[in-house]
Design an enzyme around this catalytic site. Sequence first.
Site, PDB file in Angstrom:
ATOM      1  CD  GLU A   8      -8.943  -2.285   9.635  1.00  0.00           C
ATOM      2  OE1 GLU A   8      -9.728  -1.372   9.948  1.00  0.00           O
ATOM      3  OE2 GLU A   8      -7.981  -2.645  10.358  1.00  0.00           O
ATOM      4  CG  HIS A  27      -7.750   8.977   8.100  1.00  0.00           C
ATOM      5  ND1 HIS A  27      -6.652   9.242   8.880  1.00  0.00           N
ATOM      6  CD2 HIS A  27      -8.507   8.087   8.793  1.00  0.00           C
ATOM      7  CE1 HIS A  27      -6.747   8.555  10.011  1.00  0.00           C
ATOM      8  NE2 HIS A  27      -7.853   7.847   9.979  1.00  0.00           N
TER       9      HIS A  27
END
Length: 329
Positions: free
Chosen positions: A61, A130
């Site tokens: 990322e 998450h």
Amino acid sequence: MARLIAFRDALREAMSEEMRRDERVYLMGEEVAEYNGAYKVSQGMLAEFGPKRVIDTPISELGFAAVGVGSAQNGLRPIVEFMTWNFAVLALDQILNTASKMLAMSGGQVSCPIVFRGGNASAGQLGAQHSTAFESLYANIPGIKVVSPGNGYDAKGLLKQAIRNEEDPVIFMESEQMYGDKTEIPDEEYYIELGKADIKKAGRDVTIVSFNKMMKVAMGAAAELEKENVSAEVIDLRTIRPLDWMTILESVKKTNRLVIVEEQWPFGSVSSEITYRIQKEGFDYLDAPIRRITAADAPLHYAPNLVAAALPDVAKTVKLVKEVMYLVK
């Protein structure tokens, strides 16, 4: 004419329309190309636009966010997809220290027209790592705009506006639980200005403010309250930064009560900022303290009973509205 399409399809239409219009726009992220997107948002886009404009990236990322930021500063208009905003914390250095600050650091010479988008907050039993809602974290950063739509119609208009017309970095936060939701989308092209809240239901007795998938809770609570002759005005923020607190204030001037529903942790949340603004500018209009429902002040657990206990729901919202109406003690 209008068409009934899924939230994911509304996002795809927004990106595809802007990519057809402007060859500087491209999409980049993990599995956006060959796999058609982790949530099938980019399905078919590789076939139409090719591998130079729909680009699969490594699982890095920070790396691909940096590529996107650099290309934006050199004249392109990238869309960077994070599979989930939980993973984007790895790219926070690029978002916070480069994208959001470059216009100021360059004396207005270098802008960064980039859209970072992807799934945000809880999506069922995915565990603590998450399931975080990040709107308030990114809204705390000067130099970026934060969008968190509650339906496909708004998502398409806001995303097209972000891609085409915004010179600042835009954080675009979707809900994984909403990708399959159906919305009517008009055939004609439209854009929605960032920073404008929308009154989804008019009412007279209490104002309920929310955004993203918590709008389902807000609207569900309003429907239940209507059965008991309590008329709730429901406002969808749509954009978290800039925050359209004036629309909320005008509603509170009419209803004299305010309840905020959000999926953030309570400390330093979006509701904290709204509460400060409304009590400062609208104190004389309030007939009850401003109240809010947030996620529990803890990581979200995996067990479904703990998920249910931690997140806002219709019953909790109805109870809180009745409290500000002084209908229950």
